[in-house]
Design an enzyme around this catalytic site. Sequence first.
Site, short mmCIF file in Angstrom:
data_model
loop_
_atom_site.label_atom_id
_atom_site.label_comp_id
_atom_site.label_asym_id
_atom_site.label_seq_id
_atom_site.Cartn_x
_atom_site.Cartn_y
_atom_site.Cartn_z
N THR A 29 153.15 10.41 85.64
CA THR A 29 152.34 10.34 84.42
C THR A 29 151.15 11.28 84.52
O THR A 29 150.82 11.79 85.59
CB THR A 29 151.82 8.91 84.16
OG1 THR A 29 150.80 8.61 85.12
CG2 THR A 29 152.93 7.87 84.25
N CYS A 30 150.48 11.49 83.38
CA CYS A 30 149.35 12.43 83.36
C CYS A 30 148.04 11.79 83.80
O CYS A 30 147.00 12.44 83.79
CB CYS A 30 149.20 13.01 81.96
SG CYS A 30 150.70 13.82 81.41
N ASP A 31 148.06 10.53 84.17
CA ASP A 31 146.85 9.83 84.59
C ASP A 31 146.54 10.18 86.05
O ASP A 31 147.41 10.06 86.92
CB ASP A 31 147.09 8.32 84.44
CG ASP A 31 145.85 7.51 84.76
OD1 ASP A 31 144.85 8.08 85.25
OD2 ASP A 31 145.88 6.29 84.52
N ASN A 91 153.69 6.83 79.18
CA ASN A 91 153.90 8.28 79.15
C ASN A 91 155.39 8.65 78.99
O ASN A 91 155.80 9.77 79.28
CB ASN A 91 153.36 8.91 80.45
CG ASN A 91 152.44 10.08 80.22
OD1 ASN A 91 151.80 10.56 81.14
ND2 ASN A 91 152.34 10.54 79.00
#
Length: 419
Positions: A351-353, A391
């Site tokens: 994910t982009c986190d 995501n």
Amino acid sequence: MGFIRSRSAVAPLRRGIPLSSSAVPSARTSVAQAVALHRPEDPMHCIRPGVLSDTARSFIEAFEGAVAGDVLYAVKCNPEPAVLRALWNGGVRHFDVASPGEIRLVRQMFPEAVLHYMHPVKGRQAIRAAYQQYGVRDFVLDSMEELEKILEETGNASDLGLVIRLGLPKGNAVYDLSGKFGAPFEEAVALLRAARAAAPKIGLSFHVGSQMLEPAAYERALELAGRVIAEAGVAIDVLDVGGGFPVSYPGVTPPPLGDFMAAIARGVAKLALPSSCRIWCEPGRALVAPGVSLVVQVIKRRGNELFINDGVYGALSDAGVPGFRFPARMIRPFEAMGEDATEAFSFYGPTCDSADKMNGPFHLPADVKAGDWIELGQLGAYGSCLRTAFNGFDQARVVEVFDLPLLETPGYRLEERVA
Ligand SMILES: *Cc1c(COP(=O)(O)O)cnc(C)c1O
């Protein structure tokens, strides 16, 4: 086994009840063969039905050898139908359920199972449905309010089992569970007396915390339980020592299972309970952690950081902030394995986190690279059940395999079943 959306595949509480297809153990392949066959680009959950059955059988034998009792599997730990079926095949007949979804799932799969509703704070409709539709008779509680609610919603039923959850002082489990549930001493005394007046079967329960590495914690909790029972001056029918039994992780080898059973047997013996009193326990992690692994693929390598296709919003939640480490091995079916030297790696999830990071360290061959697969072991507990679709990473595959676990936990007898 097919390629399926993970939320329906490994989080069965979100779908209608799947039955026969995934419920029949068919472990005909190894993890390496499954990787070679599927070349999975999404996380692949590798269920070991034989290991799950053997683990359950070993645990039940050890517990029944120590005390006259019943082993309740804590369903929240892994509700995957193939996992439940393997535990059933290993002799599990009692289930610690905590929600209407878990109750429906287990009852539909196993009409003869005994369900125990072990959540101390329940909704009214949930209590009513559990009693009237699903044949649940045992309910846990930790307040007068909950006692009244259970009596009202079951129409003052005369066949209830009421178990009082006793609060414990903060212990040293890896996951402390002392804060949220549990009646303090005096209230537990009052609740035991009130339950005795209302039900033909009553009991006392506690939970020492998850991944408890110290057998003496059960003895101390039993000693406290004994003082509550003595103070209440009522006979009890059930004493439930809860879950918390540990498994091995890299660098953590718990005392053998027998040490925990011996501590429980000693603690129980000191209480002079009536001979008819049953002892229960509610293991989750210990029954299922070794029975499922996760195969991830390396998408990119940056120094000793690997970007992989699963992370803390997937089945690796415990590898994030809780900092669990998992045994790891590289799987490279289509080319040579390279040198034997290993190095320490950390992982980033898909994910982009930026919080989707797992520090490990995870020890892997020094030449691991994009495209390689990594098997992470001991993920049967609190792994797949915690997946989210954050995501858009909501795909996963489930396969059944015959491999032994990547790590051994002392005290369990497991057999490899090569077809
Ligand atoms: C989660 C839970 C368990 C299982 O705990 P493990 O540490 O996985 O053995 C047992 N009983 C209750 C009440 C729980 O909440």
